[in-house]
Enzyme design. Structure first.
Site, PDB file in Angstrom:
ATOM      1  N   ARG A 159     -32.396 -56.660  -8.381  1.00  0.00           N
ATOM      2  CA  ARG A 159     -31.258 -57.849  -9.266  1.00  0.00           C
ATOM      3  C   ARG A 159     -31.524 -58.584 -10.391  1.00  0.00           C
ATOM      4  O   ARG A 159     -32.848 -58.938  -9.775  1.00  0.00           O
ATOM      5  CB  ARG A 159     -31.129 -58.175  -7.681  1.00  0.00           C
ATOM      6  CG  ARG A 159     -29.741 -58.974  -7.714  1.00  0.00           C
ATOM      7  CD  ARG A 159     -28.882 -59.262  -6.906  1.00  0.00           C
ATOM      8  NE  ARG A 159     -28.286 -60.283  -6.271  1.00  0.00           N
ATOM      9  CZ  ARG A 159     -27.626 -61.742  -7.064  1.00  0.00           C
ATOM     10  NH1 ARG A 159     -29.281 -62.667  -7.660  1.00  0.00           N
ATOM     11  NH2 ARG A 159     -27.076 -62.713  -7.048  1.00  0.00           N
ATOM     12  N   LYS A 194     -36.393 -66.825  -9.716  1.00  0.00           N
ATOM     13  CA  LYS A 194     -36.710 -67.805  -8.762  1.00  0.00           C
ATOM     14  C   LYS A 194     -37.398 -68.869  -8.731  1.00  0.00           C
ATOM     15  O   LYS A 194     -38.171 -68.795  -9.746  1.00  0.00           O
ATOM     16  CB  LYS A 194     -36.752 -66.765  -7.547  1.00  0.00           C
ATOM     17  CG  LYS A 194     -34.959 -66.092  -7.137  1.00  0.00           C
ATOM     18  CD  LYS A 194     -35.550 -65.728  -5.628  1.00  0.00           C
ATOM     19  CE  LYS A 194     -33.668 -65.080  -6.150  1.00  0.00           C
ATOM     20  NZ  LYS A 194     -33.599 -63.931  -4.016  1.00  0.00           N
TER      21      LYS A 194
HETATM   22  C1  7PM Z   1     -29.905 -70.207  -7.213  1.00  0.00           C
HETATM   23  C2  7PM Z   1     -30.964 -69.536  -6.537  1.00  0.00           C
HETATM   24  C3  7PM Z   1     -29.013 -69.641  -7.244  1.00  0.00           C
HETATM   25  C4  7PM Z   1     -31.126 -68.635  -6.007  1.00  0.00           C
HETATM   26  C5  7PM Z   1     -28.400 -68.437  -7.287  1.00  0.00           C
HETATM   27  C6  7PM Z   1     -29.605 -68.231  -6.777  1.00  0.00           C
HETATM   28  C7  7PM Z   1     -30.396 -62.322  -4.070  1.00  0.00           C
HETATM   29  C8  7PM Z   1     -28.940 -62.267  -3.531  1.00  0.00           C
HETATM   30  C9  7PM Z   1     -28.572 -63.758  -4.619  1.00  0.00           C
HETATM   31  C10 7PM Z   1     -31.808 -61.488  -3.161  1.00  0.00           C
HETATM   32  C11 7PM Z   1     -29.582 -59.979  -2.849  1.00  0.00           C
HETATM   33  C12 7PM Z   1     -29.842 -65.824  -6.981  1.00  0.00           C
HETATM   34  C13 7PM Z   1     -29.709 -66.078  -6.227  1.00  0.00           C
HETATM   35  N1  7PM Z   1     -30.061 -63.345  -4.334  1.00  0.00           N
HETATM   36  N2  7PM Z   1     -28.554 -60.672  -3.234  1.00  0.00           N
HETATM   37  N3  7PM Z   1     -28.046 -63.106  -4.111  1.00  0.00           N
HETATM   38  N4  7PM Z   1     -30.860 -60.537  -3.000  1.00  0.00           N
HETATM   39  N5  7PM Z   1     -29.455 -58.811  -2.205  1.00  0.00           N
HETATM   40  O1  7PM Z   1     -30.998 -65.456  -7.766  1.00  0.00           O
HETATM   41  O2  7PM Z   1     -32.342 -61.760  -3.326  1.00  0.00           O
HETATM   42  O3  7PM Z   1     -29.658 -64.584  -8.270  1.00  0.00           O
HETATM   43  S1  7PM Z   1     -28.549 -65.663  -5.225  1.00  0.00           S
END
Ligand code: 7PM
Length: 278
Positions: free
Chosen positions: A255, A221
Site C-alpha cells: 500500500r 509512516k
Molecule cells: C496518518 C497516519 C494518516 C497513518 C494515515 C495513516 C494502513 C491502512 C492506513 C496499513 C492497511 C496511512 C495510514 N494504513 N490499511 N490504512 N494497512 N491495510 O499511512 O498499513 O495511510 S492509514
C-alpha cells in the site's frame, strides 16, 4: 493467485502496488477547505496509469490520534467517488473502512475489496463482509486510533500479531468467507513502537508462511520520521527501501502513496526473483 474483486481481477502472482486515495476534507482541497471530487478522481486515474493494481479509497482518517467519523459523513465522502470512479477505472477499488454499512454501500457502488484496519471486529462487520462476497484484508491494530500510540505492549510482537490475524481469519471462514479471499496485514504503526515495527518487518516471514497473501503499509509512516528525523514529504526513499525489504520477505501487496516509484522499486524485486526461475 488471482482474486475476483467484484468482477475486476487482482493478480498477486507477482507483488503489486495498492495506491492510496484519501477522500477526507484535508486531502485534495480545492483552494479552501472543500474537498474536490474531480481532483480525487484524477489522482486515481494517475495512480492506475502509474501501475497501481488496486486503488484504496478511505474516507475515515485512521491516523493515530484521529477522531471518529460519523457514518453519514463517511458515506457522503466515499460513495460518490466510488460511483464515478468504478465505470472509468480498469483496476479494482478497495474500500478502507471499519463500518459494516460503508462496506455494503461501497461494494454495491462497485468496490471489490474490503480493507479493514480493525480486522472486521466492529459489530456486524464480519457478517457484512461475508454478504458482500468480495476479498477482505484483515489488519492488526492494538488499541484504537485515538490511543494506540500511547504505550503499545507485547510479549512477542511477531507471535501476537500473527496469532491475532490467524484467529480473525478463522472467524471469517466460520461465517463463510473462503480462505482464498483473505489477505493479512501486520498493521505497521497501528499500536507499535519503532522497535516493534522493525521486529514485525524482520519477522514478516512468520506471517507470510501461513499461506495468506500479505499486504504491508509502510509508505511515509512515522517510523521513518522517528528513525531519520524527516518530515512526511521527505520519506519517499525510505518508503521504497521498506517496500523492497517487505517484498523480499514475501509481501504480495504494498500500500503506497507514490505509486510510480514504488512500482519501479518492486520491478527490481520481481526481476531478481524471476532470474532464479529461468
Ligand atoms: C496518518 C497516519 C494518516 C497513518 C494515515 C495513516 C494502513 C491502512 C492506513 C496499513 C492497511 C496511512 C495510514 N494504513 N490499511 N490504512 N494497512 N491495510 O499511512 O498499513 O495511510 S492509514
Amino acid at each position: 493467485m488471482r482474486l475476483d474483486c467484484n468482477g475486476r481481477f487482482l493478480d498477486l502472482t507477482r507483488p503489486q502496488v495498492m495506491g492510496v486515495l484519501n477522500v477526507t476534507p484535508d486531502s485534495f482541497s480545492d483552494g479552501g477547505d472543500f474537498f474536490s471530487p474531480e481532483k480525487a478522481l484524477q489522482h486515481a486515474f494517475d495512480m492506475e496509469a502509474a501501475g497501481a493494481a488496486i486503488i484504496d479509497i478511505g474516507g475515515e482518517s485512521t491516523r493515530p490520534g484521529a477522531q471518529e467519523v460519523s457514518l453519514q459523513d463517511e458515506l457522503e465522502r466515499v460513495i460518490p467517488v466510488i460511483e464515478r470512479l468504478q465505470p472509468r477505472l480498469g483496476v479494482p477499488i478497495s474500500i478502507d473502512t471499519q463500518k459494516p454499512e460503508v462496506m455494503c454501500a461501497a461494494v454495491a457502488a462497485g468496490a471489490g475489496l474490503i480493507n479493514d484496519v480493525n480486522a472486521l471486529r466492529a459489530p456486524g462487520a464480519v457478517e457484512a463482509a461475508a454478504d458482500c462476497d468480495v476479498p477482505v484484508c484483515l489488519m492488526h491494530m492494538q488499541g484504537d486510533p485515538r490511543t494506540m500510540q500511547s504505550a503499545p505492549e507485547y510479549d512477542n510482537v511477531v507471535d501476537e500479531v500473527r496469532d491475532f490475524l490467524l484467529q480473525r481469519a478463522g472467524v471469517c471462514k466460520n461465517v463463510g468467507i473462503p480462505g482464498e479471499r483473505i489477505l493479512l496485514d501486520p498493521g505497521f504503526g497501528f499500536g507499535k513502537t519503532v522497535e516493534q515495527n522493525l521486529a514485525l518487518l524482520a519477522g514478516l516471514k512468520e506471517l507470510v508462511d501461513r499461506g495468506y497473501p500479505v499486504l504491508v503499509g509502510l509508505s511515509r509512516k512515522s517510523m521513518i520520521g522517528k528513525l531519520l528525523g524527516v518530515d512526511v514529504e521527505e520519506r519517499l526513499p525510505a518508503s521504497l527501501a521498506l517496500a523492497v525489504l517487505a517484498v523480499e520477505r514475501g509481501a504480495r501487496l504494498v500500500r503506497a502513496h507514490d505509486v510510480a516509484e514504488t512500482r519501479q522499486a518492486l520491478q527490481m524485486c520481481i526481476a531478481l526473483q524471476e532470474t532464479g526461475k529461468r
